[in-house]
Structures are given as C-alpha cells and as structure tokens.
Motif scaffolding. Structure first.
Motif, PDB file in Angstrom:
ATOM      1  N   VAL A  50      45.728  39.667  35.663  1.00 41.28           N
ATOM      2  CA  VAL A  50      44.642  39.299  36.587  1.00 41.28           C
ATOM      3  C   VAL A  50      44.219  40.514  37.402  1.00 41.28           C
ATOM      4  O   VAL A  50      43.020  40.776  37.581  1.00 41.28           O
ATOM      5  CB  VAL A  50      45.076  38.134  37.510  1.00 41.28           C
ATOM      6  CG1 VAL A  50      44.089  37.938  38.654  1.00 41.28           C
ATOM      7  CG2 VAL A  50      45.229  36.855  36.707  1.00 41.28           C
ATOM      8  N   ILE A  51      45.193  41.270  37.893  1.00 45.16           N
ATOM      9  CA  ILE A  51      44.880  42.474  38.680  1.00 45.16           C
ATOM     10  C   ILE A  51      44.091  43.459  37.827  1.00 45.16           C
ATOM     11  O   ILE A  51      43.076  44.014  38.276  1.00 45.16           O
ATOM     12  CB  ILE A  51      46.179  43.131  39.206  1.00 45.16           C
ATOM     13  CG1 ILE A  51      46.829  42.254  40.271  1.00 45.16           C
ATOM     14  CG2 ILE A  51      45.898  44.528  39.767  1.00 45.16           C
ATOM     15  CD1 ILE A  51      48.231  42.682  40.666  1.00 45.16           C
ATOM     16  N   LYS A  52      44.537  43.680  36.580  1.00 46.55           N
ATOM     17  CA  LYS A  52      43.857  44.634  35.705  1.00 46.55           C
ATOM     18  C   LYS A  52      42.462  44.147  35.304  1.00 46.55           C
ATOM     19  O   LYS A  52      41.502  44.927  35.325  1.00 46.55           O
ATOM     20  CB  LYS A  52      44.709  44.880  34.459  1.00 46.55           C
ATOM     21  CG  LYS A  52      45.941  45.724  34.714  1.00 46.55           C
ATOM     22  CD  LYS A  52      46.772  45.894  33.476  1.00 46.55           C
ATOM     23  CE  LYS A  52      46.019  46.706  32.471  1.00 46.55           C
ATOM     24  NZ  LYS A  52      46.783  47.031  31.260  1.00 46.55           N
ATOM     25  N   ASP A  53      42.355  42.870  34.936  1.00 46.49           N
ATOM     26  CA  ASP A  53      41.070  42.338  34.478  1.00 46.49           C
ATOM     27  C   ASP A  53      40.015  42.344  35.574  1.00 46.49           C
ATOM     28  O   ASP A  53      38.838  42.566  35.302  1.00 46.49           O
ATOM     29  CB  ASP A  53      41.243  40.909  33.945  1.00 46.49           C
ATOM     30  CG  ASP A  53      42.023  40.859  32.636  1.00 46.49           C
ATOM     31  OD1 ASP A  53      42.193  41.924  32.007  1.00 46.49           O
ATOM     32  OD2 ASP A  53      42.474  39.761  32.262  1.00 46.49           O
ATOM     33  N   ASN A  54      40.441  42.094  36.796  1.00 43.85           N
ATOM     34  CA  ASN A  54      39.490  42.038  37.909  1.00 43.85           C
ATOM     35  C   ASN A  54      39.354  43.377  38.627  1.00 43.85           C
ATOM     36  O   ASN A  54      38.577  43.481  39.578  1.00 43.85           O
ATOM     37  CB  ASN A  54      39.903  40.951  38.909  1.00 43.85           C
ATOM     38  CG  ASN A  54      39.809  39.577  38.298  1.00 43.85           C
ATOM     39  OD1 ASN A  54      38.880  39.282  37.547  1.00 43.85           O
ATOM     40  ND2 ASN A  54      40.776  38.724  38.586  1.00 43.85           N
ATOM     41  N   GLY A  55      40.094  44.362  38.203  1.00 47.34           N
ATOM     42  CA  GLY A  55      40.001  45.690  38.812  1.00 47.34           C
ATOM     43  C   GLY A  55      40.351  45.683  40.292  1.00 47.34           C
ATOM     44  O   GLY A  55      39.733  46.422  41.069  1.00 47.34           O
ATOM     45  N   LEU A  56      41.303  44.879  40.678  1.00 50.89           N
ATOM     46  CA  LEU A  56      41.687  44.791  42.093  1.00 50.89           C
ATOM     47  C   LEU A  56      42.381  46.078  42.534  1.00 50.89           C
ATOM     48  O   LEU A  56      43.336  46.525  41.920  1.00 50.89           O
ATOM     49  CB  LEU A  56      42.619  43.595  42.322  1.00 50.89           C
ATOM     50  CG  LEU A  56      42.052  42.215  41.988  1.00 50.89           C
ATOM     51  CD1 LEU A  56      43.130  41.152  42.140  1.00 50.89           C
ATOM     52  CD2 LEU A  56      40.871  41.903  42.886  1.00 50.89           C
ATOM     53  N   MET A  59      45.021  43.777  47.557  1.00 53.07           N
ATOM     54  CA  MET A  59      45.005  42.322  47.547  1.00 53.07           C
ATOM     55  C   MET A  59      45.924  41.766  48.624  1.00 53.07           C
ATOM     56  O   MET A  59      46.785  42.466  49.157  1.00 53.07           O
ATOM     57  CB  MET A  59      45.414  41.784  46.168  1.00 53.07           C
ATOM     58  CG  MET A  59      46.808  42.154  45.723  1.00 53.07           C
ATOM     59  SD  MET A  59      47.195  41.655  44.045  1.00 53.07           S
ATOM     60  CE  MET A  59      47.549  39.944  44.241  1.00 53.07           C
TER      61      MET A  59
END
Length: 151
Positions: A50-56, A59
């Motif tokens: 999720v962190i990688k896909d959303n480029g966070l 957080m």
C-alpha cells in the motif's frame, strides 16, 4: 487376572491422557503460534505494498504497545522500516528488502508449521493405536474362557 488387565488399561489411559494428548495440544499450539506469525508478516507485506503503490512519503498510524493499548504515531519517512527478524532483534530495511525478507521468512515459517502438523498427525496416530490396543485388551478380558462341553 482381571486386576492385571484393569491396571494395564489404567496405565494406557494415563499414557494417552497425560502424555500423548498433552503432546498433541503442545504441537497444535506451537503450529497456531507460527500461523499467527505468518499472518503478521503477510499483513506487513500488504501494508508495504500500500505504501509503495500510493507513493506515501510519510504517514500516520497506530502502534500497539501491548495488551491492545494503542498510541498514534507519525512516520516522517517511509523509505525504511524496522522489521522483527526474530529473537527480539529488529533490522532497518528498505521496503523492497523488507518484502524479500518477508517472503523468505514466510516460507521458513510454513516449513516449521508443516513439521508441527506432521508431528500432530503422528501423535494422533499413536493415540488411535493405543485406544485400539485398549479395546482389544478389554475384549480379551471380557471374553469367557472356553468351556469343555461333553455332549
């Protein structure tokens, strides 16, 4: 003779209840604990994705301090995370390194869980064998002695 049979049955019953069933419970509990660990690592892998896909880049999250006591935490940089690598040690890894580690750790834990599953199957087989032996002893103990019939 009957007392001897009853003593043997009592020993077998004690062996099953105090030994084998305890061993079975311990093996199943250990396997369940490993499955809990696997679940935690898979959850972490999902969170990393999720962190990688959303480029966070940063957080906010909640951290369990124990006994379901949570505190809010801010992660200013998500490039690196700390991963529990076992024996109370944590390593700072990049997200990609963490995913590789999680894959290897999950495979290792699966093998351990399979070993406990095999061990529990063996213990179940031993329990069944002892119970069948007890049933045979009970049959032998209740079978009347052959009588000499004069016809």
């Amino acid at each position: 003779m009957e007392d001897n049979i009853q003593q043997k049955l009592a020993r077998y019953e004690s062996f099953v209840n105090d030994g084998l069933r305890k061993d079975l419970k311990d093996a199943l509990d250990a396997r369940d604990a490993i499955y809990d660990q696997i679940s935690e690592y898979l959850k972490l892998a999902k969170d990393i994705e999720v962190i990688k896909d959303n480029g966070l880049k940063e957080m906010k999250t909640q951290v369990d301090l124990g006994s379901n006591f949570y505190v809010q935490a801010k992660i200013p940089d998500t490039k690196h995370i700390f991963v529990n690598i076992g024996f109370g040690f944590h390593a700072e890894l990049t997200l990609d390194e963490a995913l590789v580690f999680i894959t290897k750790k999950e495979a290792h834990l699966q093998k351990k869980a399979e070993n406990y599953t095999e061990k529990s199957s063996q213990i179940r087989a031993h329990i069944k064998l002892v119970l069948e032996a007890m049933a045979e002893i009970m049959k032998l103990g209740t079978t009347p002695a052959p009588r000499n019939l004069n016809l």
